[in-house]
Write a protein that holds these residues in place. Structure first.
Motif, short mmCIF file in Angstrom:
data_model
loop_
_atom_site.label_atom_id
_atom_site.label_comp_id
_atom_site.label_asym_id
_atom_site.label_seq_id
_atom_site.Cartn_x
_atom_site.Cartn_y
_atom_site.Cartn_z
N MET A 36 0.86 -1.19 -0.03
CA MET A 36 -0.07 -0.05 0.13
C MET A 36 1.02 1.19 0.11
N PRO A 37 0.66 1.92 -0.80
CA PRO A 37 1.53 3.52 -0.79
C PRO A 37 1.06 4.44 0.34
N THR A 38 2.09 4.98 0.79
CA THR A 38 1.86 5.76 2.12
C THR A 38 0.65 6.87 2.02
N SER A 39 0.67 7.35 0.52
CA SER A 39 -0.30 8.33 0.33
C SER A 39 -1.75 7.73 0.73
N THR A 40 -2.06 6.29 0.00
CA THR A 40 -3.34 5.83 0.23
C THR A 40 -3.56 5.41 1.65
N PHE A 41 -2.41 5.11 2.41
CA PHE A 41 -2.63 4.85 3.88
C PHE A 41 -3.08 6.01 4.64
N PHE A 42 -2.46 7.08 4.52
CA PHE A 42 -2.87 8.13 5.23
C PHE A 42 -4.34 8.90 4.72
N ALA A 43 -4.43 8.84 3.54
CA ALA A 43 -5.74 9.35 3.30
C ALA A 43 -6.80 8.32 3.94
N ALA A 44 -6.67 7.09 3.99
CA ALA A 44 -7.85 6.39 4.53
C ALA A 44 -7.75 6.68 6.01
N LEU A 45 -6.60 6.80 6.51
CA LEU A 45 -6.46 7.08 8.05
C LEU A 45 -7.13 8.31 8.35
N TRP A 46 -7.02 9.18 7.72
CA TRP A 46 -7.71 10.59 7.94
C TRP A 46 -9.18 10.65 7.80
N ALA A 47 -9.63 9.96 6.66
CA ALA A 47 -11.07 9.85 6.55
C ALA A 47 -11.91 8.94 7.54
N ASP A 48 -11.05 8.03 8.27
CA ASP A 48 -11.48 7.17 9.20
C ASP A 48 -11.49 8.10 10.78
N TYR A 49 -10.38 8.83 10.88
CA TYR A 49 -10.18 9.51 12.00
C TYR A 49 -11.44 10.76 12.05
N LEU A 50 -11.55 11.22 11.07
CA LEU A 50 -12.73 12.32 11.10
C LEU A 50 -13.94 11.81 11.66
N ALA A 51 -14.37 10.44 11.61
CA ALA A 51 -15.50 10.22 12.18
C ALA A 51 -15.40 10.24 13.69
N LEU A 52 -14.25 10.36 14.35
CA LEU A 52 -14.05 10.19 15.85
C LEU A 52 -13.52 11.93 16.20
N ALA A 53 -13.36 12.49 15.29
CA ALA A 53 -12.84 14.08 15.44
C ALA A 53 -13.27 14.89 14.21
N PRO A 54 -14.56 15.19 14.26
CA PRO A 54 -15.29 15.80 13.14
C PRO A 54 -14.67 17.36 13.01
N GLN A 55 -14.19 17.99 13.96
CA GLN A 55 -13.91 19.34 14.01
C GLN A 55 -12.50 19.25 13.35
N ALA A 56 -11.81 18.24 13.22
CA ALA A 56 -10.37 18.21 12.55
C ALA A 56 -10.59 18.98 11.40
N ALA A 57 -11.58 18.90 10.39
CA ALA A 57 -11.50 19.07 9.30
C ALA A 57 -11.62 20.75 9.10
N ASP A 58 -12.42 21.27 9.92
CA ASP A 58 -12.70 22.73 10.28
C ASP A 58 -11.15 23.33 10.63
#
Length: 268
Positions: free
Chosen positions: A1-23
């Motif tokens: 898995m490319p690291t770019s794919t890993f961190f993109a998936a990780l960020w999308a998952d993280y936002l479910a537990l930290a919705p304010q992070a995107a803002d």
């Protein structure tokens, strides 16, 4: 898995537990923000201990850097450096179950006994969530009274516990970042002061408090519990002119407290 794919998936998952992070990220440049490091939590159970969980990281090109101990929280950790300088550092910590009380171990052990061995099959495990049944509300409260780290991990399982903005890549100071966060109205972790560390130790850090998210306990659905938080790190160059790549244990020890329960925060 490319690291770019890993961190993109990780960020999308993280936002479910930290919705304010995107803002919050949007306040500092949105998708152009550089991540300083990402942190993960685990137990020292044989199926998911640090030496097992780090294997996918090593396969992604990461290497172990420095070891850290947090005896008051029964934790140990390693920092990892990426093969590509544009990828974030990683901080992987584990809780030593044998150092918890017998009562706490009696809560955690039956849950972890349901883990298959092996269960870590790739980097996607880092955003695979909880691999055991939900605890009861009373079990959670008992764990949280002894170890907020254990309580958070029993609830949520495997996600990025926090992402971290590389403040030294923004062209502003950490103090300016903290002021902007305060004006935006996001509560900060004040344990040991809002800003932890100093230029003398080559690293300054600050963090929001974890946002509360609903969780369905075995006997109490929809309860609000701490999710994930967002961190901010400003690194400095050492005597050789190289940017410091490690962590400061005293600061990290207080950053862990960003997931403490809301009712305990006012006393800190």
């Amino acid at each position: 898995m490319p690291t770019s794919t890993f961190f993109a998936a990780l960020w999308a998952d993280y936002l479910a537990l930290a919705p304010q992070a995107a803002d919050i990220r949007q306040l500092f440049g949105g998708e152009n923000v550089i991540n300083d490091h990402v942190a993960f939590r685990t137990f020292d159970h044989p199926a998911i201990c640090l030496t097992v969980l780090e294997q996918p990281l090593l396969e992604l090109g990461y290497r172990r850097d420095a070891h850290y101990e947090f005896p008051d929280k029964h934790l140990s950790a390693w920092g990892y450096i990426p093969a590509c300088a544009d990828d974030p550092l990683i901080f992987l910590s584990q809780l030593h179950l044998a150092q918890l009380s017998a009562a706490a171990q009696a809560i955690v052990a039956p849950l972890l006994s349901q883990l298959p061995v092996p269960c870590v099959t790739g980097a996607d495990f880092f955003y695979s969530g909880r691999h055991w049944p939900a605890p009861s509300w009373a079990q959670y409260q008992a764990l949280a009274a002894e170890s907020e780290y254990a309580a958070w991990l029993v609830l949520h399982g495997f996600h990025a516990n926090h992402f971290t903005i590389a403040v030294h890549r923004l062209g502003v100071s950490l103090a300016e970042v903290v002021q902007k966060i305060a004006i935006a109205g996001y509560p900060m972790n004040t344990a040991g002061g809002v800003i932890k560390g100093s230029e003398d130790v080559l690293l300054m850090q600050a963090a929001t408090l974890a946002q509360t998210v609903p969780f369905d306990f075995a006997d109490a659905p929809g309860q609000l519990v701490p999710g994930c938080y967002y961190e901010f790190a400003q690194r400095f160059a050492d005597e050789s002119g190289q940017l410091y790549q490690g962590f400061v244990a005293a600061s990290a020890n207080r950053i862990f407290e960003s997931t403490h329960l809301q009712h305990e925060r006012g006393a800190r």
